[in-house]
Design an enzyme around this catalytic site. Sequence first.
Site, PDB file in Angstrom:
ATOM      1  N   GLN A  89       2.044   6.126  -5.061  1.00  0.00           N
ATOM      2  CA  GLN A  89       1.520   7.489  -4.985  1.00  0.00           C
ATOM      3  C   GLN A  89       0.582   7.819  -6.137  1.00  0.00           C
ATOM      4  O   GLN A  89      -0.422   8.515  -5.956  1.00  0.00           O
ATOM      5  CB  GLN A  89       2.682   8.494  -4.975  1.00  0.00           C
ATOM      6  CG  GLN A  89       2.284   9.959  -4.996  1.00  0.00           C
ATOM      7  CD  GLN A  89       1.622  10.415  -3.718  1.00  0.00           C
ATOM      8  OE1 GLN A  89       2.279  10.698  -2.740  1.00  0.00           O
ATOM      9  NE2 GLN A  89       0.292  10.483  -3.721  1.00  0.00           N
ATOM     10  N   HIS A 106       4.154   6.485  10.423  1.00  0.00           N
ATOM     11  CA  HIS A 106       3.834   6.891   9.046  1.00  0.00           C
ATOM     12  C   HIS A 106       4.707   8.078   8.675  1.00  0.00           C
ATOM     13  O   HIS A 106       4.422   9.210   9.048  1.00  0.00           O
ATOM     14  CB  HIS A 106       2.344   7.267   8.961  1.00  0.00           C
ATOM     15  CG  HIS A 106       1.882   7.708   7.616  1.00  0.00           C
ATOM     16  ND1 HIS A 106       0.929   7.029   6.887  1.00  0.00           N
ATOM     17  CD2 HIS A 106       2.211   8.779   6.848  1.00  0.00           C
ATOM     18  CE1 HIS A 106       0.693   7.652   5.756  1.00  0.00           C
ATOM     19  NE2 HIS A 106       1.459   8.727   5.708  1.00  0.00           N
ATOM     20  N   GLU A 138      -8.056  10.763   2.602  1.00  0.00           N
ATOM     21  CA  GLU A 138      -7.350  12.003   2.914  1.00  0.00           C
ATOM     22  C   GLU A 138      -7.862  13.097   1.983  1.00  0.00           C
ATOM     23  O   GLU A 138      -7.158  13.628   1.127  1.00  0.00           O
ATOM     24  CB  GLU A 138      -5.833  11.817   2.760  1.00  0.00           C
ATOM     25  CG  GLU A 138      -5.035  12.991   3.308  1.00  0.00           C
ATOM     26  CD  GLU A 138      -3.542  12.844   3.069  1.00  0.00           C
ATOM     27  OE1 GLU A 138      -2.792  13.671   3.600  1.00  0.00           O
ATOM     28  OE2 GLU A 138      -3.121  11.920   2.336  1.00  0.00           O
TER      29      GLU A 138
END
Length: 411
Positions: A151, A56, A212
């Site tokens: 994103q 990643h 996250e």
Amino acid sequence: MYDLVLENIRLPNQERYHFIGIQNGIIAEISPYPLQGKAVIDGCGDLAMPPFVETHIHLDTAFTAGEPSWNQSGSILEGILLWNERKQTLTMEDVYGRARKALNQLMKFGVLYVRAIADISDERLVALKTLLKLKSDLQDIIYLQIIAFPQNGLLSCPENQERMLEAIKLGADGVSAVPHLERTREEGIESIQFCFSLAEKYGLFLHFFCDEIDDPQSRFIETVASLAISSGLEDKVTASHACAMAYYPDNYAAKLLDLIASSKIHIVACPLINTAMQGRYDSYPKGRGITRIKEMLQKNINVCIAHDDIMTPFYPLGNGNILQAAHMAAHAGHLTGMKELEELINMISINGAKALQINDYGIKVGNEANIITFPVDHAIDLIRLQPHCRYVIKKGRVLLHTNPMETVFYM
């Protein structure tokens, strides 16, 4: 007589020296006795391992820290705002140069297998197109998978759904979503479902940014695991970060870990960026920022560790040494037992190879001669010292050589 012989090397958990005979880029023989070769490399008693696997990493954002300005808060939200501004100026030359520099850094520390995350929240798809070109240009040097990553979201930014389809046509290896940054939980789940539908239709990898965030109510990883089971995609699915899991009540976490284990998905922890970025809104005590690695290992879940960022708007540090990430995980995850330290090495090698589905991985007769060597006696010393590789070998060809640092005392 072999094309190349690597002599006087140690293999993990073996005391005596070994000799590796390489023919036509393939490991032809591994012997405790000397072998004959047209070319011979003295391994100097180094530890030999298969190359590391970076599961990643953001090559498109690498080396943009401070452009247009520094992330003063250290938060992911400020990082996104800065990157949104910086990516308006992307060119293929810009991305190619920075991404190649980042790959050189990774290779210097033994990484030859990479899963790169390419932001598609740009109508020109500059990052994606550039990384696909880089993949083609370097195919004989490094194994590179490209994941199309929205994103700015898939529902929050609906244009990314069309861009995702275009990314697949261009040759992306997998698709991604960032459900915890969508506007609502329902839209987060819809973004996951959208990616699963594409993966099923086109035979792609799935690589989700999951939870996250320091929010115990962010539980998208359960949806990912459940859909992995119902779709049958299972080990083609990866969930990265999973930071919120550290905040879950233990009784819920126990149930969740059983679900993840049953789903056969892979988990990628990113200790460098997440120990720096998470907990920014906590009072004391502050969260450590990484997921429940120890508990997942106990459930035999395939856990990987990734470097993630190299000098980006999200993380201003990093030099490409994946051993730094493993070192941080040892501390933040309380993984300092002997077996746990050895497992940390697996998390940047064997486990990563499983996640990327690399079939001929490892130093075995019949496999490609992809080998890295380190001037240490034991794998645990890799975590402690985090050295450069002495040799990085790809298909029997030496890609680079670094002499170990030596200190001379005058006292």
